[in-house]
Design a protein around this motif. Structure first.
Motif, PDB file in Angstrom:
ATOM      1  N   ARG A 107      10.849  -5.416  -1.463  1.00  0.00           N
ATOM      2  CA  ARG A 107      11.626  -5.037  -3.326  1.00  0.00           C
ATOM      3  C   ARG A 107      12.622  -3.865  -3.221  1.00  0.00           C
ATOM      4  NH1 ARG A 107       7.678  -4.222  -6.555  1.00  0.00           N
ATOM      5  NH2 ARG A 107       5.791  -4.650  -6.182  1.00  0.00           N
ATOM      6  N   TYR A 108      13.164  -2.994  -2.279  1.00  0.00           N
ATOM      7  CA  TYR A 108      13.807  -1.693  -2.868  1.00  0.00           C
ATOM      8  C   TYR A 108      14.697  -2.227  -1.764  1.00  0.00           C
ATOM      9  CZ  TYR A 108       9.693   0.895  -3.859  1.00  0.00           C
ATOM     10  OH  TYR A 108       8.640   0.645  -5.074  1.00  0.00           O
TER      11      TYR A 108
ATOM     12  N   VAL B 139      14.981   8.681  -0.956  1.00  0.00           N
ATOM     13  CA  VAL B 139      14.372   7.336  -1.031  1.00  0.00           C
ATOM     14  C   VAL B 139      13.160   7.099  -2.295  1.00  0.00           C
ATOM     15  CG1 VAL B 139      12.625   6.490   1.138  1.00  0.00           C
ATOM     16  CG2 VAL B 139      15.085   8.203   1.511  1.00  0.00           C
ATOM     17  N   PRO B 140      13.798   5.514  -2.218  1.00  0.00           N
ATOM     18  CA  PRO B 140      12.348   5.114  -3.707  1.00  0.00           C
ATOM     19  C   PRO B 140      11.028   5.445  -3.061  1.00  0.00           C
ATOM     20  CG  PRO B 140      13.498   3.244  -2.293  1.00  0.00           C
ATOM     21  CD  PRO B 140      13.976   5.372  -2.685  1.00  0.00           C
TER      22      PRO B 140
ATOM     23  N   LEU C 225       3.634  -3.716   3.290  1.00  0.00           N
ATOM     24  CA  LEU C 225       4.968  -3.268   3.941  1.00  0.00           C
ATOM     25  C   LEU C 225       5.782  -3.649   3.513  1.00  0.00           C
ATOM     26  CD1 LEU C 225       3.681  -0.384   6.450  1.00  0.00           C
ATOM     27  CD2 LEU C 225       3.504  -0.100   3.851  1.00  0.00           C
ATOM     28  N   GLN C 226       6.444  -4.909   4.767  1.00  0.00           N
ATOM     29  CA  GLN C 226       7.628  -5.841   4.965  1.00  0.00           C
ATOM     30  C   GLN C 226       8.002  -6.227   2.922  1.00  0.00           C
ATOM     31  OE1 GLN C 226       9.541  -6.852   6.863  1.00  0.00           O
ATOM     32  NE2 GLN C 226      10.548  -8.235   6.548  1.00  0.00           N
TER      33      GLN C 226
END
Length: 286
Positions: free
Chosen positions: A89-90, A56-57, A83-84
């Motif tokens: 981003r990921y 997990v990044p 967080l959103q």
């Protein structure tokens, strides 16, 4: 004639070597302390890394030892938006670390949420650390317990959240309160005035839950300030502060922090409200 012989005293002979020896000892002690401190930091960092999920990044802004504490503090006022942003981003789950807190893995997509909350729920316990942080306002309620305690309270609550209740009473409550929201929006539109939508939706949600859970009207649409709503909102904010702070230190300094002192007052207000509702309910005929 008299010959005078001058001899150096023992103290003057050894003064300079002793001072030099003490200086060397102090430097060696300081060096030893630095080495021990560095080794402790390395050990702490290795232990910290051992809690990370390799697949997990890690969220942006991670710093060894401190984790994501700095960016979490900077983004606190918009932490959910942050967080959103990280999720986009990921393109999926990511992890982040706050100093002294467990490593968090954030999930947003429906499949992951269903996995955690339904399909493999027993695997994702809250644990002692969670209860230590939040038990003073969550108590032994359904949001703070695991295992048999949770199952018992879940079974009790299931009698309220049945399909018939959702289709009947609850739907009526949400629909009736939705008309109050529309009234506020229409009046604001007619007067060309801005609306704090977050506050409006908070009032809508709390007023609806107050009617469903307690059978009372909290007055969120009739009053500018509702003590219950203010206390409830402040408790949630303090809970978020705890989740993103160094709890191992904060919990021993609660009496120094205004937010923690306010939490004690707010919890007392919420408990007083709940006790009053319970007493009145028990006086009602079956």
């Amino acid at each position: 004639t008299h010959t005078h012989t001058h001899t150096k005293t023992p103290s003057s002979q050894h003064k300079q070597p002793v001072c030099k020896s003490m200086w060397i000892s102090a430097m060696l002690l300081l060096l030893a302390l630095i080495v021990v401190f560095v080794l402790l930091l390395v050990a702490f960092w290795l232990r910290q890394r051992s809690t990370f999920s390799p697949n997990v990044p890690m969220s942006d802004g991670y710093v060894p030892i401190l984790g994501n504490s700095l960016i979490a503090t900077k983004q606190f006022h918009r932490i959910l938006d942050h967080l959103q942003d990280e999720y986009h981003r990921y393109k999926g789950p990511f992890q982040f670390k706050v100093l002294s807190q467990p490593t968090y893995i954030a999930v947003f997509d429906p499949a992951s949420v269903e996995h955690v909350l339904s399909k493999n729920f027993d695997n994702y316990v809250k644990g002692d650390y969670f209860r230590d942080q939040f038990s003073d306002f969550l108590g032994d309620g359904i949001f703070a317990v695991d295992g048999e305690e949770w199952a018992f309270q879940r079974k009790t609550a299931s009698h309220i959240f049945t399909r018939n209740e959702l289709r009947g009473f609850m739907t009526d409550v949400f629909r009736d309160h939705a008309t109050l929201v529309l009234d506020v929006l229409n009046k604001a539109a007619a007067a060309d005035q801005p609306v704090n939508v977050q506050d409006l939706f908070f009032r809508y949600t709390l007023e609806s839950i107050g009617k469903i859970a307690f059978g009372v009207n909290l007055g969120c649409f009739e009053k500018e300030k509702v003590d219950f709503a203010i206390a409830f909102d402040q408790v949630q904010e303090t809970a978020m502060q705890r989740a993103l702070s160094i709890w191992a230190v904060r919990k021993h300094l609660k009496w120094l922090l205004p937010a923690e002192r306010a939490l004690t007052r707010n919890v007392a207000l919420l408990n007083t409200f709940a006790d009053k509702v319970i007493r009145e309910r028990r006086l009602e005929p079956d």
